[in-house]
Enzyme design. Structure first.
Site, PDB file in Angstrom:
ATOM      1  N   THR A  65      -4.417  17.693 -11.035  1.00 22.69           N
ATOM      2  CA  THR A  65      -4.751  16.399 -11.204  1.00 22.69           C
ATOM      3  C   THR A  65      -6.370  16.122 -11.363  1.00 22.69           C
ATOM      4  OG1 THR A  65      -3.007  15.439 -10.103  1.00 22.69           O
ATOM      5  CG2 THR A  65      -4.610  14.011 -10.338  1.00 22.69           C
ATOM      6  N   LYS A 111      -3.856   7.079  -7.412  1.00 21.04           N
ATOM      7  CA  LYS A 111      -4.664   8.117  -6.743  1.00 21.04           C
ATOM      8  C   LYS A 111      -6.129   7.978  -6.903  1.00 21.04           C
ATOM      9  CE  LYS A 111      -1.431  11.855  -7.746  1.00 21.04           C
ATOM     10  NZ  LYS A 111      -1.290  13.233  -8.256  1.00 21.04           N
ATOM     11  N   HIS A 165       2.032  22.660  -9.928  1.00 16.16           N
ATOM     12  CA  HIS A 165       1.361  23.054 -11.384  1.00 16.16           C
ATOM     13  C   HIS A 165       0.171  23.712 -11.127  1.00 16.16           C
ATOM     14  CE1 HIS A 165      -0.816  19.300 -10.197  1.00 16.16           C
ATOM     15  NE2 HIS A 165       0.179  18.929 -10.112  1.00 16.16           N
TER      16      HIS A 165
END
Length: 548
Positions: A79, A162, A488
Site C-alpha cells: 500500500t 488508511k 500481496h
C-alpha cells in the site's frame, strides 16, 4: 541579407503558430480527482465489467482512456509504496517509502511509513507509531507542484480509510484526512493544522458512521451472478477465515464503540464513509471553484477492497460483491461531481496501489504450487544455519520481509567478508520452500542484469534504507505475518497489473489502450495537462496517446 530575412520570416511564422496553438489549448480542469482503489487488480475490473452499472467503472471504461497493461512497476507491491508512486511519479529507490513498515538500519528498530512522533491526530488518541506526517517521503508530489506554481492558492486534499493512503497522496504541502478506527471519524493531524476547520467539526458532530450499527451487508446481485466465485467450503477450518454473508455490523459489547468502528473497515461501509467525507471536503473547501482561477486536487483512496481481499480472497463472493457496490458508489460520486463542478471541468484518474493474488487454497485447487512463508521462522532457521556454518551467532540482525539485514560488523570481527556472508545466506534461502530469488546488497550496488524481475527489484531497493538481502517468493506464494487468507507484495503480474483509467472530455481521448503504461506515468501526464513542471523525481512518461 536573404538569409537574415528568411530567418525573420521563419521566426514570425513560428511565433504565429505558437499563438495559434496556445489559443487552441483546452481550458485547464478546475478540479483533478485521483481515485485509488486499494488492492484492486485490473483482472477484477475486466472480469466483472458486464455486471457494473453504466455510471461507475463502465463510465470510465467507455468515456475515458483505459489501459489494460498498466503496472505498479516496482518489486514490493504494498500500500505505502504504491500510493507514494502515484503522485510523485517516482520509484522507491528515490521516494524512500520502501514498504508499509521497514527496519531502521541504524537503530534496527521497526519503522512505520508515515509515523512521526512530532505530530498527533486532532481530537483523537495517537500512538507513537500512528501515521501523522509525510516526513518519510523523500520527494515532492504533483500536489506540491500545484501549490508551488499557484503561490499556495491551489487546494490539495487527500482522504482515505488508511493514514498512509491519505498522507502519501497529500504530499508535503497538501492536507490529509484519515479514518479513525476508535471513533469512526475522519481526522487530520497537527502536521497540517492546529485545529480542524468548521466544516470538519460539523461533519464529525453528525456521527454518520453510527447509522450502520445492527445493519447487515448482504449480496447486491442475484445468486446466479456469483456462480463462478469460490465456494466458502474451500476455506473450512482455516485460521483467519472471518464472518461471511450475512455480515452484520456490530460490536462484542453490544454498543457502538471502537470494536464496531474497526469492524466497519472490512465492509463497503468504509468506502461509503470515505466518499461522503470527500463530498464534504469538496463543499467545505469549495474545491473546483477556486477564486484564484487555479486547479484544485482531490485524492481519494478507497481502502475497503484491500481489507476484504486480505480477509476473504479476491476470488470470494465478498470481494466480488464489494466491487459491485463500489461501482454504484462511484456512479453516484461522478453524478455529484457533474452537478457540483461540471463534467467539463473535472479530470478523473482511477488506479490502484497494487493488485492481489488468489489465496493459496484457491491456487492449489487449480493445481498450482502455492503457499505461505512464515517470516519469523524463516529468519530463525537462516540465523541458525549461519551460526552453524560460520561459528558466529546472530548474523541476522533484523528482518522485515522481503528485507533481511545482516550484521556486517559482527561478521568482520570474525574475519568473514561481506560478500561471503551474503552468498552463504542467499544460497541457503534459495533452498527454502517458496523462495524463488534472493538479491544481495553487493549485487544491487553493482547493478543487476536488465531482466524484468531484476529491474523491478532494483527500483524497490533503497541504498540507505533497504536490507542487505531482498527475497522474492515463487509465484502464488506470499509472506504471511498474520491471519489474512492472502497477501500481496510480489513483482508478479497479479500484484503489479492495476487499472489505469483517465476521464475528462476536454483532455482525454476515449478508448482502450493496449500499450504498456506505469502508474508513475500519472504524475507527469497530469503535470502536462496542468502546464506544470513534473515532480522532481518523476520518471514516468506523458501518456500522449490518451490525450486529445
Amino acid at each position: 541579407m536573404t538569409f537574415t530575412l528568411s530567418r525573420l520570416s521563419l521566426g514570425a511564422f513560428l511565433l504565429a503558430a505558437s499563438f495559434s496553438a496556445s489559443a487552441a489549448l483546452p481550458a485547464q480542469p478546475k478540479l483533478v480527482v485521483v481515485l485509488v482503489v486499494d488492492g484492486l487488480p485490473n483482472e477484477q475490473v475486466q472480469r466483472y465489467r458486464e455486471q457494473f452499472s453504466a455510471g461507475g467503472f463502465n463510465r470510465l471504461l467507455r468515456q475515458g482512456a483505459s489501459y489494460s497493461n498498466a503496472h505498479q512497476a516496482h518489486g514490493v507491491t504494498v500500500t505505502a509504496v504504491g500510493h507514494a508512486a502515484i503522485l510523485t511519479g517516482a520509484y522507491p529507490y528515490q521516494h524512500g517509502v520502501i514498504g508499509n513498515n521497514w527496519i531502521d538500519p541504524a537503530t534496527r528498530k521497526p519503522v512505520y511509513c508515515t509515523e512521526d512522533t512530532a505530530y498527533t491526530y486532532l481530537g483523537e488518541d495517537t500512538k507513537p507509531a500512528d501515521g501523522t506526517s509525510p516526513s518519510k517521503l523523500k520527494v515532492g508530489t504533483l500536489g506540491d507542484e500545484m501549490r508551488y506554481a499557484s503561490g499556495n492558492r491551489a487546494k490539495v486534499i487527500a482522504v482515505s480509510g488508511k493514514d498512509r493512503g491519505a498522507i502519501l497522496l497529500a504530499g508535503k504541502s497538501g492536507t490529509a484526512y484519515m479514518y479513525m478506527e476508535k471513533s469512526g471519524n475522519f481526522a487530520s493531524s497537527s502536521y497540517y493544522m492546529a485545529a480542524h476547520p468548521e466544516w470538519v467539526q460539523h461533519y464529525q458532530q453528525a456521527k454518520g458512521q453510527d447509522r450502520y450499527y445492527g445493519k447487515s451487508w448482504t449480496p447486491l446481485l442475484a445468486d446466479s451472478a456469483y456462480a463462478q466465485d469460490a465456494d466458502d467450503a474451500l476455506y473450512a477450518g482455516i485460521e483467519g477465515v472471518g464472518q461471511r454473508f450475512r455480515f452484520t455490523h456490530y460490536s462484542e459489547t453490544g454498543s457502538i464503540d471502537a470494536d464496531y468502528y474497526t469492524r466497519l473497515k472490512t465492509t463497503p461501509v468504509l468506502d461509503e464513509l470515505t466518499l461522503a467525507f470527500a463530498r464534504a471536503a469538496i463543499e467545505g473547501e469549495n474545491l473546483g471553484r477556486n477564486s484564484a482561477g487555479v486547479a484544485d486536487l482531490l485524492a481519494v483512496s478507497l481502502s475497503a477492497h484491500d481489507y476484504i481481499n486480505h480477509a476473504f480472497g479476491p476470488e470470494s463472493k465478498m470481494s466480488h460483491d464489494h466491487l459491485q457496490r463500489l461501482d454504484r458508489m462511484l456512479a453516484g460520486f461522478f453524478d455529484y461531481l457533474d452537478q457540483r463542478v461540471g463534467a467539463g471541468n473535472v479530470l478523473v484518474v482511477l488506479t490502484a496501489d497494487h493488485g492481489f493474488p488468489n489465496t493459496p487454497e484457491f491456487a492449489k485447487a487449480a493445481h498450482l504450487d502455492a503457499g505461505r512463508i512464515d517470516g519469523d521462522k524463516l529468519a530463525a532457521v537462516l540465523d541458525a544455519h549461519l551460526t552453524a556454518t560460520h561459528g558466529v551467532a546472530k548474523l541476522v540482525a533484523a528482518t522485515s520481509l522481503p528485507n533481511i539485514h545482516l550484521d556486517y560488523a559482527l561478521a568482520a570481527k570474525a574475519g568473514l567478508r561481506r560478500d561471503e556472508l551474503e552468498h552463504s545466506a542467499a544460497r541457503f534461502l534459495l533452498g527454502q520452500a517458496g523462495v524463488a530469488e534472493v538479491f544481495t546488497r553487493t549485487e544491487f550496488e553493482a547493478g543487476l542484469p536488465a531482466t524484468r524481475l531484476a529491474t523491478l527489484m532494483q527500483r524497490a531497493w533503497n541504498r540507505q534504507l533497504s536490507g542487505d538481502l531482498m527475497l522474492v517468493t515463487k509465484p502464488y506464494w506470499h509472506f504471511s505475518g498474520g491471519k489474512s487468507l492472502t497477501s500481496h507484495g510480489s513483482p508478479y503480474a497479479y500484484d503489479t497489473n492495476v487499472p489505469l483509467l483517465l476521464m475528462g472530455p476536454q483532455w482525454i481521448r476515449p478508448g482502450s489502450q493496449a500499450s504498456y503504461a506505469e502508474v508513475v506515468d500519472i504524475a507527469p501526464t497530469l503535470a502536462h495537462l496542468l502546464r506544470l513542471r513534473p515532480p522532481a523525481a518523476s520518471e514516468g512518461r506523458v501518456l500522449t496517446e490518451a490525450l486529445r
